[in-house]
Scaffold this motif. Structure first.
Motif, PDB file in Angstrom:
ATOM      1  N   GLN A  36       9.171  54.068 157.936  1.00 54.18           N
ATOM      2  CA  GLN A  36       7.907  54.090 157.200  1.00 54.18           C
ATOM      3  C   GLN A  36       6.948  53.017 157.723  1.00 54.18           C
ATOM      4  OE1 GLN A  36       9.619  53.505 153.260  1.00 54.18           O
ATOM      5  NE2 GLN A  36       9.020  55.581 152.655  1.00 54.18           N
ATOM      6  N   ALA A  37       7.478  51.823 157.950  1.00 55.00           N
ATOM      7  CA  ALA A  37       6.652  50.731 158.466  1.00 55.00           C
ATOM      8  C   ALA A  37       6.112  51.061 159.858  1.00 55.00           C
ATOM      9  CB  ALA A  37       7.466  49.436 158.507  1.00 55.00           C
ATOM     10  N   ALA A  38       6.937  51.700 160.679  1.00 52.27           N
ATOM     11  CA  ALA A  38       6.511  52.060 162.032  1.00 52.27           C
ATOM     12  C   ALA A  38       5.370  53.068 162.015  1.00 52.27           C
ATOM     13  CB  ALA A  38       7.695  52.618 162.818  1.00 52.27           C
ATOM     14  N   ALA A  39       5.314  53.886 160.972  1.00 48.68           N
ATOM     15  CA  ALA A  39       4.249  54.890 160.867  1.00 48.68           C
ATOM     16  C   ALA A  39       2.956  54.321 160.298  1.00 48.68           C
ATOM     17  CB  ALA A  39       4.719  56.053 159.997  1.00 48.68           C
ATOM     18  N   LEU A  40       3.012  53.148 159.707  1.00 46.82           N
ATOM     19  CA  LEU A  40       1.847  52.589 159.027  1.00 46.82           C
ATOM     20  C   LEU A  40       0.657  52.356 159.969  1.00 46.82           C
ATOM     21  CD1 LEU A  40       0.885  51.683 156.217  1.00 46.82           C
ATOM     22  CD2 LEU A  40       1.740  49.385 156.769  1.00 46.82           C
ATOM     23  N   ALA A  52      -5.085  40.618 156.712  1.00 45.85           N
ATOM     24  CA  ALA A  52      -3.892  41.099 156.007  1.00 45.85           C
ATOM     25  C   ALA A  52      -3.319  39.938 155.215  1.00 45.85           C
ATOM     26  CB  ALA A  52      -2.859  41.635 156.989  1.00 45.85           C
ATOM     27  N   VAL A  53      -2.918  40.240 153.993  1.00 39.58           N
ATOM     28  CA  VAL A  53      -2.316  39.251 153.096  1.00 39.58           C
ATOM     29  C   VAL A  53      -0.958  39.796 152.686  1.00 39.58           C
ATOM     30  CG1 VAL A  53      -2.585  37.978 150.930  1.00 39.58           C
ATOM     31  CG2 VAL A  53      -4.614  38.613 152.249  1.00 39.58           C
ATOM     32  N   THR A  54       0.043  38.935 152.634  1.00 40.61           N
ATOM     33  CA  THR A  54       1.385  39.420 152.300  1.00 40.61           C
ATOM     34  C   THR A  54       2.074  38.553 151.271  1.00 40.61           C
ATOM     35  OG1 THR A  54       3.532  40.088 153.234  1.00 40.61           O
ATOM     36  CG2 THR A  54       2.493  38.138 154.196  1.00 40.61           C
ATOM     37  N   THR A  63       7.525  45.099 156.738  1.00 46.42           N
ATOM     38  CA  THR A  63       6.646  46.260 156.631  1.00 46.42           C
ATOM     39  C   THR A  63       5.388  46.085 157.465  1.00 46.42           C
ATOM     40  OG1 THR A  63       7.473  46.785 154.414  1.00 46.42           O
ATOM     41  CG2 THR A  63       5.314  47.671 155.012  1.00 46.42           C
ATOM     42  N   LEU A  64       4.864  44.871 157.514  1.00 45.62           N
ATOM     43  CA  LEU A  64       3.624  44.607 158.247  1.00 45.62           C
ATOM     44  C   LEU A  64       3.836  44.372 159.735  1.00 45.62           C
ATOM     45  CD1 LEU A  64       1.412  42.360 155.935  1.00 45.62           C
ATOM     46  CD2 LEU A  64       1.312  44.828 156.317  1.00 45.62           C
ATOM     47  N   ARG A  65       5.072  44.128 160.162  1.00 39.44           N
ATOM     48  CA  ARG A  65       5.292  43.750 161.560  1.00 39.44           C
ATOM     49  C   ARG A  65       4.733  44.780 162.552  1.00 39.44           C
ATOM     50  NH1 ARG A  65      10.985  42.152 161.888  1.00 39.44           N
ATOM     51  NH2 ARG A  65      10.182  40.345 160.755  1.00 39.44           N
ATOM     52  N   PRO A  66       4.997  46.094 162.383  1.00 42.27           N
ATOM     53  CA  PRO A  66       4.432  47.052 163.351  1.00 42.27           C
ATOM     54  C   PRO A  66       2.897  47.056 163.352  1.00 42.27           C
ATOM     55  CG  PRO A  66       6.239  48.049 162.127  1.00 42.27           C
ATOM     56  CD  PRO A  66       5.921  46.764 161.433  1.00 42.27           C
ATOM     57  N   LEU A  67       2.288  46.889 162.195  1.00 34.34           N
ATOM     58  CA  LEU A  67       0.833  46.856 162.122  1.00 34.34           C
ATOM     59  C   LEU A  67       0.286  45.640 162.859  1.00 34.34           C
ATOM     60  CD1 LEU A  67      -1.810  48.035 160.954  1.00 34.34           C
ATOM     61  CD2 LEU A  67      -1.438  46.570 158.951  1.00 34.34           C
ATOM     62  N   LEU A  68       0.920  44.488 162.677  1.00 34.14           N
ATOM     63  CA  LEU A  68       0.472  43.279 163.357  1.00 34.14           C
ATOM     64  C   LEU A  68       0.687  43.380 164.860  1.00 34.14           C
ATOM     65  CD1 LEU A  68       1.827  40.682 160.792  1.00 34.14           C
ATOM     66  CD2 LEU A  68      -0.550  41.366 161.110  1.00 34.14           C
ATOM     67  N   ASP A  69       1.770  44.045 165.279  1.00 38.19           N
ATOM     68  CA  ASP A  69       1.999  44.257 166.708  1.00 38.19           C
ATOM     69  C   ASP A  69       0.911  45.147 167.303  1.00 38.19           C
ATOM     70  OD1 ASP A  69       4.268  42.693 166.634  1.00 38.19           O
ATOM     71  OD2 ASP A  69       5.661  44.385 166.531  1.00 38.19           O
ATOM     72  N   ALA A  70       0.474  46.135 166.500  1.00 35.45           N
ATOM     73  CA  ALA A  70      -0.558  47.056 166.980  1.00 35.45           C
ATOM     74  C   ALA A  70      -1.950  46.428 166.947  1.00 35.45           C
ATOM     75  CB  ALA A  70      -0.549  48.332 166.136  1.00 35.45           C
ATOM     76  N   ARG A  71      -2.121  45.430 166.098  1.00 34.92           N
ATOM     77  CA  ARG A  71      -3.419  44.754 165.969  1.00 34.92           C
ATOM     78  C   ARG A  71      -3.199  43.245 166.119  1.00 34.92           C
ATOM     79  NH1 ARG A  71      -7.082  47.790 161.370  1.00 34.92           N
ATOM     80  NH2 ARG A  71      -6.099  49.848 161.483  1.00 34.92           N
ATOM     81  N   HIS A  77      -2.181  36.252 156.291  1.00 37.08           N
ATOM     82  CA  HIS A  77      -2.107  35.163 155.325  1.00 37.08           C
ATOM     83  C   HIS A  77      -0.981  35.466 154.340  1.00 37.08           C
ATOM     84  CE1 HIS A  77      -6.183  33.946 156.652  1.00 37.08           C
ATOM     85  NE2 HIS A  77      -6.418  35.247 156.678  1.00 37.08           N
ATOM     86  N   THR A  78      -0.258  34.453 153.943  1.00 37.34           N
ATOM     87  CA  THR A  78       0.775  34.589 152.923  1.00 37.34           C
ATOM     88  C   THR A  78       0.238  34.000 151.615  1.00 37.34           C
ATOM     89  OG1 THR A  78       2.551  34.421 154.551  1.00 37.34           O
ATOM     90  CG2 THR A  78       3.135  33.987 152.258  1.00 37.34           C
ATOM     91  N   ASP A  79       0.368  34.761 150.543  1.00 39.06           N
ATOM     92  CA  ASP A  79      -0.122  34.308 149.239  1.00 39.06           C
ATOM     93  C   ASP A  79       0.969  34.539 148.201  1.00 39.06           C
ATOM     94  OD1 ASP A  79      -1.454  33.852 146.802  1.00 39.06           O
ATOM     95  OD2 ASP A  79      -3.365  34.575 147.605  1.00 39.06           O
ATOM     96  N   ASP A  80       1.483  33.460 147.633  1.00 42.42           N
ATOM     97  CA  ASP A  80       2.566  33.581 146.661  1.00 42.42           C
ATOM     98  C   ASP A  80       2.122  34.290 145.392  1.00 42.42           C
ATOM     99  OD1 ASP A  80       5.399  32.864 146.267  1.00 42.42           O
ATOM    100  OD2 ASP A  80       4.643  31.758 144.529  1.00 42.42           O
TER     101      ASP A  80
END
Length: 229
Positions: A36-40, A52-54, A63-71, A77-80
C-alpha cells in the motif's frame, strides 16, 4: 487556506493480529501494508505537496518512505501532536479482549467521556490533533499560498477526530467515521469553514490536483483505531 491530505498508515502487523497497537514500539507495516505504501506515490503523483508531517511511530514513517524516495525535496516534519492516541494500559492488548471491558462501551458510544487507564482522554487526543493541523495549515498557507497542500500521516482515531472537527460533529459521533489503512482523507480549510473533499479514499486522487495555475499550488478550491469494525 491550505488543503490537508491525511493519510492513515498502511496495514500493520498489529492490524492483522487484532491488537490495539497504540504507541507500542516496533509495530511495522506487514507485507500488504508495504505494498500500500509503495502505491502511495503514484496515487499522489498529480498533487504538489508543500510539506509532509508524520506521527513519530514506525508504521507512519514506513508508510511515507516510498513517497519521500519519490520526492527527495519534500520536507518531512515529525509532530507528536499527531501521534496515536495514548491508550495507556490498553496498548498492545487484543481488541477481542477489550470488547469485554466496561470502558469500551463508553469509547464506542460516549467517547468524549472516555479516558484510558494510564493514558489520555479522547477529548485530549482530538484537541492536540486539531491544534496541530490548524497550526500547520496556517504555516503552509503563509509560506506557500492559500492553494498549497500538505500531507499528514497519522492514525485511525486521530484522522476520525479531525474529520469530526471539520464537519462540526460532536466527538461522540466520531466512531461513525471509518478510514481504511493507507486511505486518503482530504480537508480543504477556508477562512470561514472547512470542506471535506475525500474520506477514507483508497482509489485514484487525480481530481485533487490543482486546477490551472502554474502547478505550484495544492488541491483545487471547492465550494483504524478503537472503532474499527
Amino acid at each position: 487556506m491550505a488543503t490537508l491530505i491525511l493519510v492513515r498508515h498502511g496495514r500493520s502487523t498489529a492490524n492483522t493480529a487484532g491488537l490495539l497497537a497504540g504507541r507500542t514500539p516496533g509495530v511495522s507495516l506487514d507485507e500488504h501494508g508495504a505494498a500500500q505504501a509503495a502505491a502511495l506515490p503514484g496515487r499522489l503523483a498529480g498533487i504538489p505537496l508543500a510539506a509532509a508531517v508524520t506521527s513519530p511511530l514506525q508504521r507512519c514513517r514506513e508508510t511515507l518512505r516510498p513517497l519521500l524516495d519519490a520526492r527527495p525535496g519534500l520536507p518531512l516534519h515529525t509532530d507528536d501532536r499527531v501521534n496515536e492516541c495514548d491508550y495507556g494500559d490498553w496498548a498492545g492488548r487484543k481488541l477481542a479482549e477489550l470488547a469485554d471491558e466496561p470502558l469500551m462501551a463508553t469509547v464506542q458510544q460516549h467517547p468524549s467521556a472516555a479516558a484510558f487507564p494510564g493514558g489520555e482522554s479522547m477529548r485530549a487526543m482530538q484537541a492536540r490533533a486539531v491544534d496541530a493541523v490548524r497550526d500547520w495549515t496556517a504555516r503552509v498557507e503563509a509560506e506557500h499560498g492559500e492553494d498549497a497542500a500538505y500531507l499528514v500521516c497519522s492514525h485511525g482515531d486521530i484522522i476520525k477526530s479531525l474529520v469530526a472537527d471539520a464537519l462540526g460533529l460532536h466527538l461522540d459521533l466520531f466512531q461513525r467515521v471509518h478510514v481504511e489503512p493507507c486511505s486518503v482523507t482530504a480537508i480543504r480549510y477556508t477562512r470561514l469553514r472547512p470542506f471535506l473533499l475525500r474520506l477514507g479514499d483508497t482509489g485514484d486522487l487525480g481530481d485533487l490536483a490543482p486546477r490551472g495555475g502554474d502547478g505550484n499550488g495544492g488541491a483545487g478550491t471547492v465550494g483504524g483505531g478503537t472503532g474499527t469494525p
